[in-house]
Write an enzyme that holds these catalytic residues in place. Structure first.
Site, mmCIF file in Angstrom:
data_model
loop_
_atom_site.group_PDB
_atom_site.id
_atom_site.type_symbol
_atom_site.label_atom_id
_atom_site.label_comp_id
_atom_site.label_asym_id
_atom_site.label_seq_id
_atom_site.Cartn_x
_atom_site.Cartn_y
_atom_site.Cartn_z
ATOM 1 N N CYS A 16 0.820 -1.089 -0.095
ATOM 2 C CA CYS A 16 -0.142 -0.026 0.047
ATOM 3 C C CYS A 16 0.981 1.223 0.053
ATOM 4 O O CYS A 16 1.844 1.419 0.761
ATOM 5 C CB CYS A 16 -0.840 -0.109 1.103
ATOM 6 S SG CYS A 16 -2.302 1.190 1.307
ATOM 7 N N ILE A 17 0.555 2.170 -0.835
ATOM 8 C CA ILE A 17 1.325 3.446 -0.960
ATOM 9 C C ILE A 17 0.520 4.623 -0.613
ATOM 10 O O ILE A 17 0.775 5.906 -1.069
ATOM 11 C CB ILE A 17 2.167 3.393 -2.392
ATOM 12 C CG1 ILE A 17 1.146 3.442 -3.542
ATOM 13 C CG2 ILE A 17 3.255 2.617 -2.344
ATOM 14 C CD1 ILE A 17 1.525 3.974 -4.729
#
Length: 325
Positions: free
Chosen positions: A173-174
């Site tokens: 996840c960014i």
């Protein structure tokens, strides 16, 4: 408020009360059912599919099937025919509401329904909780993802039976890089913060890198711990197998990645390759044994005893022992 994450915390042992770690019981009750572990594979396309979901249900583990390219009604019908519990994910769009309508109309229903969107503290989630409770009042509704006490209070008041906590702490996840928001880097502290106001169970979602992090999550208030990367990359995992320099890997990507969406729009996830780990059953067995050891170090015999231990915060100015709060 103390800010820390999994790598900053060590739990402090208490006098051991068992002759063998095998005497410790890591099982938990969630939504009226007892499960072997407080662990659930992330409801992501490269972590779980219908085959794995069925195996987990058959062997006493909790599962949540993902919501991407899935006929949830057909899946629910198959699980009912097999005498197994039904746990599905939905979004907040019109077709998701139609899925709930169909489950109700056909009498199939669902035991657990997870409303799974990136920002779960939303008016759309409130409406979907209301719709589910109207159509399937017996369903146990999990709603998320969220990251603040205010969100916990709201979702519980809207009718959620459990909340799912974690915005951006996952390995693929960014969100925090793309948006500047999230619980990435302080997920465990956010769990402690939110658990103080929760009156219903919390699923801690993301940031788990070691088996000991499961015990830490339980200590700070999690009823269930959702795990992605450590439960991806197995022989049974649905991700595509890739060979690199003679070594085998499985692809693992975020639900908000372009690999899952099929287009590059509002991307908040990425794709990585996880080394093939062997069989899922072996990893779950190791998790169970490690959690039994955690319970023994806590001086207990059951999972809830982990919540009684003290802890230290490492590598910060406020390092020191903190009592249960």
């Amino acid at each position: 408020m103390e800010i820390f994450d999994y790598e900053n915390i060590l739990l402090l042992p208490r006098r051991c009360r068992v002759g063998s770690r095998a005497e410790c019981d890591p099982s938990t009750t969630f939504g009226g059912r007892k499960f072997r572990l407080p662990v659930v594979p992330a409801n992501m396309k490269t972590v779980i599919d219908a085959h794995i979901a069925r195996w987990l249900a058959e062997h006493g583990y909790f599962y949540i099937l993902h919501r991407f390219d899935v006929d949830a009604v057909a899946f629910a019908r198959q699980m009912r025919d097999a005498g197994l519990f039904v746990s599905i994910s939905i979004g907040v769009r019109a077709d998701d509401a139609a899925t709930i309508d169909q489950l109700a109309a056909e009498g199939v229903g669902a035991d657990y329904i997870t409303i799974d969107i990136a920002h779960g503290h939303a008016d759309s989630v409130q409406r979907m909780i209301g719709h589910i409770k109207h159509k399937l009042p017996e369903a146990f509704v999990i709603a998320g993802n969220i990251g603040t006490p205010e969100a916990v209070i709201d979702l519980e008041s809207w009718g959620a039976d459990a909340t799912k906590l974690g915005i951006g702490p996952g390995k693929v996840c960014i969100t925090r890089m793309k948006t500047g928001f999230g619980t990435g880097g302080w997920q465990l502290s956010a769990l402690k913060w939110c658990a103080r106001v929760a009156t219903k169970p919390i699923i801690a979602d993301g940031g788990i890198r070691e088996h000991g992090d499961i015990a830490k999550s339980v200590r700070f208030g999690a009823a269930m711990v959702m795990i992605g990367s450590m439960l991806a990359g197995h022989e049974e995992s649905p991700g595509k197998t890739v060979e690199v320099d003679g070594a085998l890997y499985k692809e693992y990507y975020g639900s908000a990645s372009e690999f899952n969406k099929g287009l590059r729009r509002n991307v908040e996830g990425k794709r990585i390759l996880e080394p093939v780990k062997g069989r899922l059953v072996d990893t779950l067995k190791e998790m169970e044994e490690d959690l039994q050891s955690s319970i023994s170090y806590a001086g207990g015999t059951v999972l809830a005893d982990i919540r009684k231990v003290n802890y230290v915060i490492l590598g910060q100015n406020n390092a020191g022992e903190h009592l249960l709060m």
